[in-house]
Design an enzyme around this catalytic site. Structure first.
Site, PDB file in Angstrom:
ATOM      1  N   TYR A   1      -3.138   0.538   5.058  1.00  0.00           N
ATOM      2  CA  TYR A   1      -3.266   2.070   4.323  1.00  0.00           C
ATOM      3  C   TYR A   1      -3.525   3.066   5.482  1.00  0.00           C
ATOM      4  O   TYR A   1      -3.048   4.290   4.769  1.00  0.00           O
ATOM      5  CB  TYR A   1      -4.250   2.075   3.008  1.00  0.00           C
ATOM      6  CG  TYR A   1      -3.842   1.457   1.819  1.00  0.00           C
ATOM      7  CD1 TYR A   1      -3.453  -0.100   1.836  1.00  0.00           C
ATOM      8  CD2 TYR A   1      -3.783   2.013   0.690  1.00  0.00           C
ATOM      9  CE1 TYR A   1      -3.037  -0.441   0.793  1.00  0.00           C
ATOM     10  CE2 TYR A   1      -3.583   1.534  -0.484  1.00  0.00           C
ATOM     11  CZ  TYR A   1      -3.354   0.241  -0.490  1.00  0.00           C
ATOM     12  OH  TYR A   1      -2.929  -0.484  -1.661  1.00  0.00           O
ATOM     13  N   ASP A  49      -0.969 -16.111   0.780  1.00  0.00           N
ATOM     14  CA  ASP A  49      -0.015 -16.718  -0.189  1.00  0.00           C
ATOM     15  C   ASP A  49      -0.509 -17.597  -0.715  1.00  0.00           C
ATOM     16  O   ASP A  49      -0.285 -17.889  -2.275  1.00  0.00           O
ATOM     17  CB  ASP A  49       1.160 -16.953   0.802  1.00  0.00           C
ATOM     18  CG  ASP A  49       0.857 -17.795   2.164  1.00  0.00           C
ATOM     19  OD1 ASP A  49      -0.345 -18.139   2.451  1.00  0.00           O
ATOM     20  OD2 ASP A  49       1.896 -18.254   2.615  1.00  0.00           O
ATOM     21  N   LYS A  91      -3.998 -13.577   6.515  1.00  0.00           N
ATOM     22  CA  LYS A  91      -2.725 -14.044   6.981  1.00  0.00           C
ATOM     23  C   LYS A  91      -2.886 -14.659   8.512  1.00  0.00           C
ATOM     24  O   LYS A  91      -1.908 -14.155   9.403  1.00  0.00           O
ATOM     25  CB  LYS A  91      -1.793 -13.328   6.421  1.00  0.00           C
ATOM     26  CG  LYS A  91      -0.239 -13.841   6.831  1.00  0.00           C
ATOM     27  CD  LYS A  91       0.326 -14.762   5.667  1.00  0.00           C
ATOM     28  CE  LYS A  91       1.855 -15.373   6.117  1.00  0.00           C
ATOM     29  NZ  LYS A  91       1.822 -16.495   5.053  1.00  0.00           N
ATOM     30  N   ASP A 102      -5.559  -5.263  -3.069  1.00  0.00           N
ATOM     31  CA  ASP A 102      -5.015  -4.449  -4.004  1.00  0.00           C
ATOM     32  C   ASP A 102      -4.114  -5.487  -4.794  1.00  0.00           C
ATOM     33  O   ASP A 102      -4.002  -5.409  -6.054  1.00  0.00           O
ATOM     34  CB  ASP A 102      -3.967  -3.235  -3.183  1.00  0.00           C
ATOM     35  CG  ASP A 102      -3.180  -2.460  -4.496  1.00  0.00           C
ATOM     36  OD1 ASP A 102      -3.878  -1.910  -5.110  1.00  0.00           O
ATOM     37  OD2 ASP A 102      -2.126  -2.012  -4.139  1.00  0.00           O
ATOM     38  N   ASP A 127      -4.449  -6.919  -8.875  1.00  0.00           N
ATOM     39  CA  ASP A 127      -3.596  -7.025 -10.377  1.00  0.00           C
ATOM     40  C   ASP A 127      -3.420  -8.173 -10.776  1.00  0.00           C
ATOM     41  O   ASP A 127      -3.017  -8.516 -12.039  1.00  0.00           O
ATOM     42  CB  ASP A 127      -2.351  -5.937  -9.777  1.00  0.00           C
ATOM     43  CG  ASP A 127      -2.291  -4.443 -10.064  1.00  0.00           C
ATOM     44  OD1 ASP A 127      -3.737  -4.109  -9.912  1.00  0.00           O
ATOM     45  OD2 ASP A 127      -1.511  -3.923 -10.301  1.00  0.00           O
TER      46      ASP A 127
HETATM   47  C1  IPM Z   1      -5.499   1.122  -6.542  1.00  0.00           C
HETATM   48  C2  IPM Z   1      -4.202   1.772  -6.503  1.00  0.00           C
HETATM   49  C3  IPM Z   1      -4.025   2.748  -5.190  1.00  0.00           C
HETATM   50  C4  IPM Z   1      -4.551   1.516  -3.885  1.00  0.00           C
HETATM   51  C5  IPM Z   1      -3.087   3.530  -4.953  1.00  0.00           C
HETATM   52  C6  IPM Z   1      -2.974   4.471  -6.039  1.00  0.00           C
HETATM   53  C7  IPM Z   1      -3.283   4.502  -3.693  1.00  0.00           C
HETATM   54  O1  IPM Z   1      -3.104   0.792  -6.623  1.00  0.00           O
HETATM   55  O2  IPM Z   1      -6.586   1.788  -6.623  1.00  0.00           O
HETATM   56  O3  IPM Z   1      -5.542  -0.195  -6.698  1.00  0.00           O
HETATM   57  O4  IPM Z   1      -3.422   1.066  -3.642  1.00  0.00           O
HETATM   58  O5  IPM Z   1      -5.564   1.600  -3.528  1.00  0.00           O
HETATM   59 MN    MN Z   2      -3.843  -1.121  -7.098  1.00  0.00          MN
END
Ligand code: IPM
Ligand code: MN
Ligand code: NAD
Length: 359
Positions: A141, A223, A191, A247, A251
């Site tokens: 990032y 992975d 990785k 990140d 999710d």
């Molecule tokens: C999160 C989001 C952010 C990230 C984005 C919006 C910059 O996906 O907080 O998980 O990738 O950190």
């Molecule tokens: Mn996110």
């Protein structure tokens, strides 16, 4: 206790969910005799519209001098075509960097009455209780160069995945420290079979592990981790990993809990104010409908009380009230229910009032 909390509603469903979380914090303050003051700032797209930038200096300064920051979410299609330097998401990265919050704690523990909400078989969900520690101020990032340029008439884009040993060390050490109060196991995800930065990560993680002989330690490739998260989620305790891996994996982990709308996070660093936000985004597809799940944000407020203010009983009170509400089946549509954002929050508020009245 007196605390000053900066509230950044942000965009999309952000204002709808932070409003409810602030009500919860106000209720806790009244019941437990605390004085919480709140100051709200535009952030992300809302700030681009008002000031031409996603994060103003005034707002960044206010966050840095607060007790803690509560954030909804930023971004949305309206701002997807602005210059990258002033994107809503760039503002969020700037805030995280400004506060120095290098560790993003993302707990994942599915609620027993929600097993039907997860597409995973219920026997896989038994005993799942993990904490993902995502490195938050380094890696892909933030690495430089990060640009698009013409090379011999052809468009090229580059992002850079860079880590220094101290950056890895501090977040891995925090993960081990947290594991000591949990199931005493750390999985470091990388990785290392391909990436130089991951080879450094693995080396440093191994060195830190030696300081914690009482905590079990394993390395795992990202992975394979993605696969194991859904085939044997109960095998994890603390997972520590690079910014982007964390990140993506969280999710995915939200599927274990049943909805992205349930997961909270705490971003902490070297002792300054923490940043508390749900892991989901601004959900433009449901914004303005009053049906966003407020639980991830309300649980983030609980983490704020625990990590920034040291109010463990108050944090636990909110978490218990969330459990009561979910047990009662008061669920927003993402969990298969018909309740509104307000219905869920009102039920949590009522459960808080009731539990404190009983003490
Ligand atoms: C999160 C989001 C952010 C990230 C984005 C919006 C910059 O996906 O907080 O998980 O990738 O950190
Ligand atoms: Mn996110
Ligand atoms: P998202 O997390 O906003 O939404 C993904 C899906 O989950 C959508 O279907 C949405 O309706 C649902 N969802 C998310 N939160 C929910 C909630 N609380 N209740 C019910 N359903 C919920 O991800 P996206 O659609 O990929 O991104 C939308 C915008 O949000 C983008 O601009 C992105 O950059 C931004 N974003 C911001 C943050 C943040 O501020 N921390 C995090 C992730 C994404």
């Amino acid at each position: 206790m007196k605390a000053h909390i900066v509230v950044l509603p942000g965009d999309g469903i952000g204002p709808e969910i932070t409003r409810e979380a602030v009500k919860v914090l106000n209720t806790i303050a009244a019941l437990y005799g605390h004085t919480f003051t709140f100051t709200e700032y535009a952030f992300g797209g809302a700030s681009i519209d008002a000031y031409g930038v996603p994060a103003t200096d005034e707002m960044l300064k206010a966050c840095a001098s607060s007790s803690a920051v509560l954030l909804g979410a930023v971004g949305g299609p309206k701002w997807d075509n602005v210059k990258p330097e002033i994107r809503a998401e760039t503002g969020l990265l700037a805030l995280r960097k400004h506060l120095g919050v290098f560790a993003n704690l993302r707990p994942v523990a599915p609620h027993p009455s929600l097993t039907e909400a997860s597409p995973l078989k219920s026997e896989l969900l038994a005993g799942v209780d993990m904490l993902v520690v995502r490195e938050l101020t380094g890696g892909l990032y933030f690495g430089k160069p990060k640009e698009t340029r013409m090379v011999k008439g052809v468009e090229h884009a580059v992002d850079t995945l860079a880590y220094s040993a101290p950056e890895v060390e501090r977040v891995v050490r925090l993960a081990f420290t947290l594991a000591r109060n949990r199931k005493r196991k750390v999985t470091s995800v990388d990785k290392a079979n391909v990436l130089e930065s991951s080879r450094l990560w693995r080396k440093v993680a191994g060195q830190v592990a030696l300081e914690f002989p009482d905590v079990a330690f394993e390395n795992m490739l990202v992975d394979s981790t993605a696969m194991r998260l859904v085939t044997s989620p109960a095998s994890f305790d603390v997972v520590v990993t690079e910014n982007m891996f964390g990140d993506i994996l969280t999710d995915e982990a939200a599927v274990i809990a049943g909805s992205l709308g349930l997961l909270p996070s705490a971003s902490i660093g070297a002792g300054g104010p923490g940043l508390y936000e749900p892991i989901h985004g601004s959900a433009p597809d449901i914004a303005g409908k009053g049906i966003a799940n407020p639980v991830g944000t309300i649980l983030s407020a609980a983490l704020l009380l625990r990590h920034s203010l040291g109010l463990e009983a108050e944090a636990g009170c909110i978490e218990d009230a969330v459990h009561v509400t979910l047990d009662e089946g008061i669920l927003t549509p993402d969990l298969g229910g018909k309740a509104t954002t307000r219905d869920v929050a009102d039920s949590i508020l009522a459960a808080i009032q009731k539990s404190v009245a009983q003490v």
